[in-house]
Design a protein around this motif. Structure first.
Motif, mmCIF file in Angstrom:
data_model
loop_
_atom_site.group_PDB
_atom_site.id
_atom_site.type_symbol
_atom_site.label_atom_id
_atom_site.label_comp_id
_atom_site.label_asym_id
_atom_site.label_seq_id
_atom_site.Cartn_x
_atom_site.Cartn_y
_atom_site.Cartn_z
ATOM 1 N N CYS A 107 27.170 9.710 -1.563
ATOM 2 C CA CYS A 107 26.482 8.490 -1.675
ATOM 3 C C CYS A 107 27.196 7.783 -2.510
ATOM 4 O O CYS A 107 27.148 6.666 -2.865
ATOM 5 N N HIS A 109 28.384 7.938 -5.630
ATOM 6 C CA HIS A 109 28.261 7.795 -6.940
ATOM 7 C C HIS A 109 29.329 7.955 -7.788
ATOM 8 O O HIS A 109 29.425 7.587 -9.134
ATOM 9 N N GLU A 144 19.975 9.615 -9.992
ATOM 10 C CA GLU A 144 19.467 8.289 -9.319
ATOM 11 C C GLU A 144 18.572 8.888 -7.990
ATOM 12 O O GLU A 144 17.799 8.305 -7.468
ATOM 13 N N GLU A 145 19.258 9.887 -7.685
ATOM 14 C CA GLU A 145 18.910 10.572 -6.284
ATOM 15 C C GLU A 145 17.543 11.232 -6.485
ATOM 16 O O GLU A 145 16.975 11.407 -5.183
ATOM 17 N N HIS A 367 24.809 9.509 2.679
ATOM 18 C CA HIS A 367 23.998 10.548 2.883
ATOM 19 C C HIS A 367 24.470 11.353 4.215
ATOM 20 O O HIS A 367 23.732 12.119 4.622
HETATM 21 ZN ZN LIG Z 1 21.974 8.070 -2.380
#
Ligand SMILES: [Zn+2]
Ligand SMILES: [Zn+2]
Length: 411
Positions: A107, A109, A144-145, A367
């Protein structure tokens, strides 16, 4: 300090540090960690901040940290990066491929974290030279996920005393060097719903002596989304979609229970707040009509990220200052969820999409195990975030006040 001067300072900083930041990102990419398990990542960030003379404060769980740059009476603004990875196998064939089986920074991050680290180091340098007219709170947020890390940061005072907050996310559909901006909602709410239905089972020859549960469950599966479409403002795009259904084990036996699971997505905040009660009422009326018992387990996800208009103008101004004219592009509201939304329920701020696509290069999606970025996005991200912090502090904006000359036309 004007835009040209800031660009010069950022050029000098990146000439010195960009390669090191790319190496930092690759190291994180090789050692991804899942939500609330980002111990190594947290330590790596803390080491770098400490070496720059800052005082990072690791959150009590040992994952995620908060750090402040600057001092004095000026306003405080916050910059946030998320640091967790996803439970997905890395499918890339690159030297910095994940070394942890089934876990991958799919993602982006790792890129967000590196950008915020670079921004922190640049701002620390500015502060040391007395060029920071306020404080910048750096939020390296875990989980966050999951989601939920934003709530953890807030529970530990992450945004207390903060006037505005800014964040960004990699966008593989936008070219590197550009940023996608949008005032108002930019992501969506996403909740999970699970329904269990029960009633007397029996032989399929005599459905009238049972609750004919499979038939009743099928009615629930179709009537709930249909009922919602008539009861909710269509502009809210509230959608209930089933992903799993299970009932029965034999062709000639009516079961006595069954389940259905799905997601509720919504573009509008007030419709999102009203959704659980409305769905429950519809469920009770359909279940009642067919004589089955139904229970609902509704798990709240995140609300939509709703960007504050003044804050979006600051992002636009920062992009023009640091990345050059014409680097802001309009972006759409996505149906994805993002827990940055929790901060914006308390304070104004805005979330930007950072271009990570090489012009003319491959198309990726987040993703996915194949997701990767054009790493020059790290330099663009540092320029953009640093300029955002300085713009917000220089202008000393208060909610509802935007200087005339800073307004950039956004679609
Ligand atoms: Zn994500
Ligand atoms: Zn993400």
């Amino acid at each position: 300090m004007q835009g040209r001067e800031l660009r010069g300072e950022l050029d000098a900083f990146l000439a010195e540090n960009e390669q090191d930041l790319v190496a930092f990102r690759r190291d994180l990419h090789m050692h991804p960690e899942l939500a609330f398990a980002e111990y190594r990542t947290t330590q790596k960030i803390a080491e770098r901040l400490t070496a720059a003379g800052l005082n990072p404060c690791v959150l009590p769980r040992g994952t995620g940290l908060i750090c402040e740059v600057g001092s004095g009476d000026g306003p405080t603004i916050a910059l946030r990066a998320d640091i967790d990875a996803l439970a997905l196998p890395d499918e890339k064939d690159v030297s910095y491929r994940s070394t942890v089986q089934g876990v991958c920074h799919a993602c982006g991050h790792d890129v967000h974290t590196t950008i915020l680290l670079g921004t922190s180091l640049f701002l620390a340098r500015q502060a040391a030279e007395g060029l920071l007219p306020g404080r910048v709170r750096l939020l390296f947020q875990p989980a966050e996920e999951l989601p939920g890390g934003a709530l953890e940061v807030m529970a530990h005072g992450g945004i207390s005393g903060v006037e505005r907050i800014f964040g960004l996310h990699c966008d593989p559909r936008v070219d590197v060097g550009q940023v996608g901006l949008k005032a108002g909602p930019i992501t969506s709410a996403c909740d999970k719903i699970a329904i269990r239905v029960s009633g007397p089972g029996g032989h399929t020859a005599r459905p009238h002596l049972t609750a004919d549960l499979v038939f009743a469950l099928a009615k629930i599966l179709t009537e709930l989304p249909a009922g919602l479409s008539r009861r909710v403002d269509p502009r809210s795009s509230l959608s209930l979609v089933w992903g799993r259904v299970e009932a029965g084990s034999a062709a000639n036996a009516i079961p006595d229970d069954g389940i259905a699971e799905g997601t509720v997505r919504c573009l509008d905040e007030s419709a999102w707040h009203a959704a659980p009660d409305l769905i429950k009422a519809l469920l009770e009326s359909v279940a009642g009509a067919y004589g089955v018992e139904a229970t609902m387990d509704y798990s709240r996800g995140v609300p939509p990220v709703v960007n504050d208009e003044d804050s979006v103008q600051m992002l636009a101004e920062a992009a023009e200052r640091a990345l050059g004219p014409g680097t802001v592009v309009p972006t759409q509201q996505s149906l994805g969820g993002e827990d940055f939304a929790w901060y914006l329920e308390s304070i104004p701020g805005a979330f930007a999409r950072l271009g990570t696509r090489s012009p003319g290069g491959l198309d990726y999606d987040i993703h996915q195990g194949t997701f990767d970025v054009d790493e020059s996005a790290i330099g663009s991200g540092v320029r953009f975030m640093a300029a955002t912090a300085l713009t917000a502090l220089w202008d000393g904006h208060r909610p509802g006040q935007v200087a005339e000359q800073t307004v950039v036309e956004l679609i």
